[in-house]
Write a protein that holds these residues in place. Sequence first.
Motif, PDB file in Angstrom:
ATOM      1  N   ARG A  39      -2.266  -6.984   6.584  1.00  0.00           N
ATOM      2  CA  ARG A  39      -2.996  -6.341   7.874  1.00  0.00           C
ATOM      3  C   ARG A  39      -2.181  -7.247   8.999  1.00  0.00           C
ATOM      4  O   ARG A  39      -2.815  -6.946  10.015  1.00  0.00           O
ATOM      5  N   ASP A  40      -1.304  -8.039   8.671  1.00  0.00           N
ATOM      6  CA  ASP A  40      -0.889  -8.914  10.076  1.00  0.00           C
ATOM      7  C   ASP A  40       0.592  -8.676  10.086  1.00  0.00           C
ATOM      8  O   ASP A  40       1.387  -8.627   9.225  1.00  0.00           O
ATOM      9  N   PRO A  41       0.886  -7.989  11.615  1.00  0.00           N
ATOM     10  CA  PRO A  41       2.109  -7.692  11.737  1.00  0.00           C
ATOM     11  C   PRO A  41       3.367  -8.866  11.496  1.00  0.00           C
ATOM     12  O   PRO A  41       4.370  -8.632  11.269  1.00  0.00           O
ATOM     13  N   ALA A  42       2.900 -10.046  11.618  1.00  0.00           N
ATOM     14  CA  ALA A  42       3.789 -11.310  11.565  1.00  0.00           C
ATOM     15  C   ALA A  42       4.340 -11.373   9.941  1.00  0.00           C
ATOM     16  O   ALA A  42       5.434 -11.557   9.884  1.00  0.00           O
ATOM     17  N   SER A  43       3.564 -10.570   9.179  1.00  0.00           N
ATOM     18  CA  SER A  43       4.052 -10.610   7.787  1.00  0.00           C
ATOM     19  C   SER A  43       5.292  -9.764   7.560  1.00  0.00           C
ATOM     20  O   SER A  43       6.276  -9.817   6.821  1.00  0.00           O
ATOM     21  N   TYR A  44       5.046  -8.751   8.391  1.00  0.00           N
ATOM     22  CA  TYR A  44       6.076  -7.648   8.216  1.00  0.00           C
ATOM     23  C   TYR A  44       7.647  -8.225   8.956  1.00  0.00           C
ATOM     24  O   TYR A  44       8.656  -7.976   8.544  1.00  0.00           O
ATOM     25  N   ARG A  45       7.293  -8.861   9.971  1.00  0.00           N
ATOM     26  CA  ARG A  45       8.523  -9.653  10.645  1.00  0.00           C
ATOM     27  C   ARG A  45       9.042 -10.434   9.631  1.00  0.00           C
ATOM     28  O   ARG A  45      10.396 -10.748   9.586  1.00  0.00           O
ATOM     29  N   ALA A  46       8.075 -11.441   9.098  1.00  0.00           N
ATOM     30  CA  ALA A  46       8.932 -12.160   7.989  1.00  0.00           C
ATOM     31  C   ALA A  46       9.511 -11.643   6.835  1.00  0.00           C
ATOM     32  O   ALA A  46      10.559 -12.228   6.470  1.00  0.00           O
ATOM     33  N   ILE A  47       9.352 -10.719   6.511  1.00  0.00           N
ATOM     34  CA  ILE A  47      10.018  -9.895   5.408  1.00  0.00           C
ATOM     35  C   ILE A  47      11.158  -9.415   6.110  1.00  0.00           C
ATOM     36  O   ILE A  47      12.414  -9.361   5.587  1.00  0.00           O
ATOM     37  N   GLU A  48      11.072  -8.734   7.356  1.00  0.00           N
ATOM     38  CA  GLU A  48      12.374  -8.225   8.055  1.00  0.00           C
ATOM     39  C   GLU A  48      13.456  -9.416   8.113  1.00  0.00           C
ATOM     40  O   GLU A  48      14.556  -9.174   8.013  1.00  0.00           O
ATOM     41  N   ASN A  49      13.104 -10.643   8.489  1.00  0.00           N
ATOM     42  CA  ASN A  49      13.826 -11.689   8.610  1.00  0.00           C
ATOM     43  C   ASN A  49      14.557 -11.858   7.078  1.00  0.00           C
ATOM     44  O   ASN A  49      15.549 -12.372   7.175  1.00  0.00           O
ATOM     45  N   ALA A  50      13.727 -12.005   6.135  1.00  0.00           N
ATOM     46  CA  ALA A  50      14.312 -12.159   4.941  1.00  0.00           C
ATOM     47  C   ALA A  50      15.042 -11.237   4.468  1.00  0.00           C
ATOM     48  O   ALA A  50      16.234 -11.646   3.963  1.00  0.00           O
ATOM     49  N   LEU A  51      15.080  -9.957   4.858  1.00  0.00           N
ATOM     50  CA  LEU A  51      16.082  -8.910   4.424  1.00  0.00           C
ATOM     51  C   LEU A  51      17.153  -8.864   5.181  1.00  0.00           C
ATOM     52  O   LEU A  51      18.319  -8.537   4.848  1.00  0.00           O
ATOM     53  N   GLY A  52      17.176  -9.628   6.690  1.00  0.00           N
ATOM     54  CA  GLY A  52      18.147  -9.559   7.226  1.00  0.00           C
ATOM     55  C   GLY A  52      18.553  -8.121   7.859  1.00  0.00           C
ATOM     56  O   GLY A  52      19.701  -7.902   8.359  1.00  0.00           O
ATOM     57  N   MET A  53      17.593  -7.533   8.207  1.00  0.00           N
ATOM     58  CA  MET A  53      17.978  -6.200   9.022  1.00  0.00           C
ATOM     59  C   MET A  53      16.957  -5.927   9.991  1.00  0.00           C
ATOM     60  O   MET A  53      16.016  -6.379  10.066  1.00  0.00           O
ATOM     61  N   SER A  54      17.496  -4.609  10.879  1.00  0.00           N
ATOM     62  CA  SER A  54      16.497  -4.750  11.904  1.00  0.00           C
ATOM     63  C   SER A  54      15.244  -3.984  11.315  1.00  0.00           C
ATOM     64  O   SER A  54      15.347  -3.134  10.526  1.00  0.00           O
ATOM     65  N   ALA A  55      13.938  -4.061  12.072  1.00  0.00           N
ATOM     66  CA  ALA A  55      12.979  -3.533  11.773  1.00  0.00           C
ATOM     67  C   ALA A  55      12.953  -1.734  11.465  1.00  0.00           C
ATOM     68  O   ALA A  55      12.438  -1.362  10.777  1.00  0.00           O
ATOM     69  N   ASP A  56      13.497  -1.341  12.384  1.00  0.00           N
ATOM     70  CA  ASP A  56      13.466   0.216  12.525  1.00  0.00           C
ATOM     71  C   ASP A  56      14.475   0.703  11.424  1.00  0.00           C
ATOM     72  O   ASP A  56      14.438   2.012  11.190  1.00  0.00           O
ATOM     73  N   ARG A  57      15.029  -0.112  10.588  1.00  0.00           N
ATOM     74  CA  ARG A  57      15.756   0.283   9.518  1.00  0.00           C
ATOM     75  C   ARG A  57      14.866   0.378   8.166  1.00  0.00           C
ATOM     76  O   ARG A  57      15.420   0.534   7.029  1.00  0.00           O
ATOM     77  N   ILE A  58      13.627  -0.194   8.288  1.00  0.00           N
ATOM     78  CA  ILE A  58      12.858  -0.314   7.064  1.00  0.00           C
ATOM     79  C   ILE A  58      11.723   0.365   7.194  1.00  0.00           C
ATOM     80  O   ILE A  58      10.937   0.774   8.220  1.00  0.00           O
ATOM     81  N   ILE A  59      11.547   1.011   6.002  1.00  0.00           N
ATOM     82  CA  ILE A  59      10.434   2.149   5.566  1.00  0.00           C
ATOM     83  C   ILE A  59       9.469   1.444   4.836  1.00  0.00           C
ATOM     84  O   ILE A  59       9.662   0.786   3.641  1.00  0.00           O
ATOM     85  N   PHE A  60       8.127   1.374   5.478  1.00  0.00           N
ATOM     86  CA  PHE A  60       6.953   0.860   4.304  1.00  0.00           C
ATOM     87  C   PHE A  60       6.054   2.068   4.022  1.00  0.00           C
ATOM     88  O   PHE A  60       5.736   2.713   4.954  1.00  0.00           O
ATOM     89  N   ALA A  61       5.924   2.109   2.764  1.00  0.00           N
ATOM     90  CA  ALA A  61       4.756   3.031   2.162  1.00  0.00           C
ATOM     91  C   ALA A  61       3.524   2.424   1.603  1.00  0.00           C
ATOM     92  O   ALA A  61       3.663   1.509   0.795  1.00  0.00           O
TER      93      ALA A  61
END
Length: 239
Positions: free
Chosen positions: A167-189
Amino acid sequence: MSGAAHAARAVVLDIEGTTGSLSHVHRVLFPYARSRLANWMRDHEESDAGHAVLASVREATGTPQLATDQVVAVLQEWSDHDVKAAPLKTIQALIWADGYRTGELTGHVYPDVPVALARWKTSGIARYIYSSGAVAAQRDWFAHTAFGDLTPLLDGYFDLTTAGGKRDPASYRAIENALGMSADRIIFASDIGEELDAAATAGWQTVAVRRDDDPRGPAVPGYRSRNSLDGLLSSHPVG
């Protein structure tokens, strides 16, 4: 779905209530681990894994003097209240691993999940799991399903220790960095609105999933919900 409609490059999936049954977790997995907490700690207290669990519970509670039986009591209380605590998730994963190994446990996934994962893999869309359960437990879940071992269909896993709270936006930013792609290209379900809110705040696209057998009903408050992964990325071609 929220977020700009950019072409998807990755999909990140929740487990409990999204890819697998909510009741399976609460009626099968949690009781299985809770009933074995005391015996596991007794048998593994002197092992590296046992030492790690003891140390992490003592650190989390701020009470370094806790005896082993007191640590067990804390873990049992956390289990009873479904506390998303990393030490509990660690020991649950270790106990469940024994159950998967003996065939007492299986990981529940809905029939549309392996179909969707295979389709996304063929399409070149990366596939990840993000759950509060430990990464080891996530792997075991998908390795022991009624549809066989699904781990070859997954590219990676994230949990509380590798990403942070869901429930922390920082967690999703950490995943984004790990994946090496921009946030708007990732979908979370996910089936939890607050998790979707956090992902959206981080700039991710989001999809609410609420299964037909979910005791909470068909709606994720604040979101338009779907009841399966079928067609989840149909309007988002590979970028």
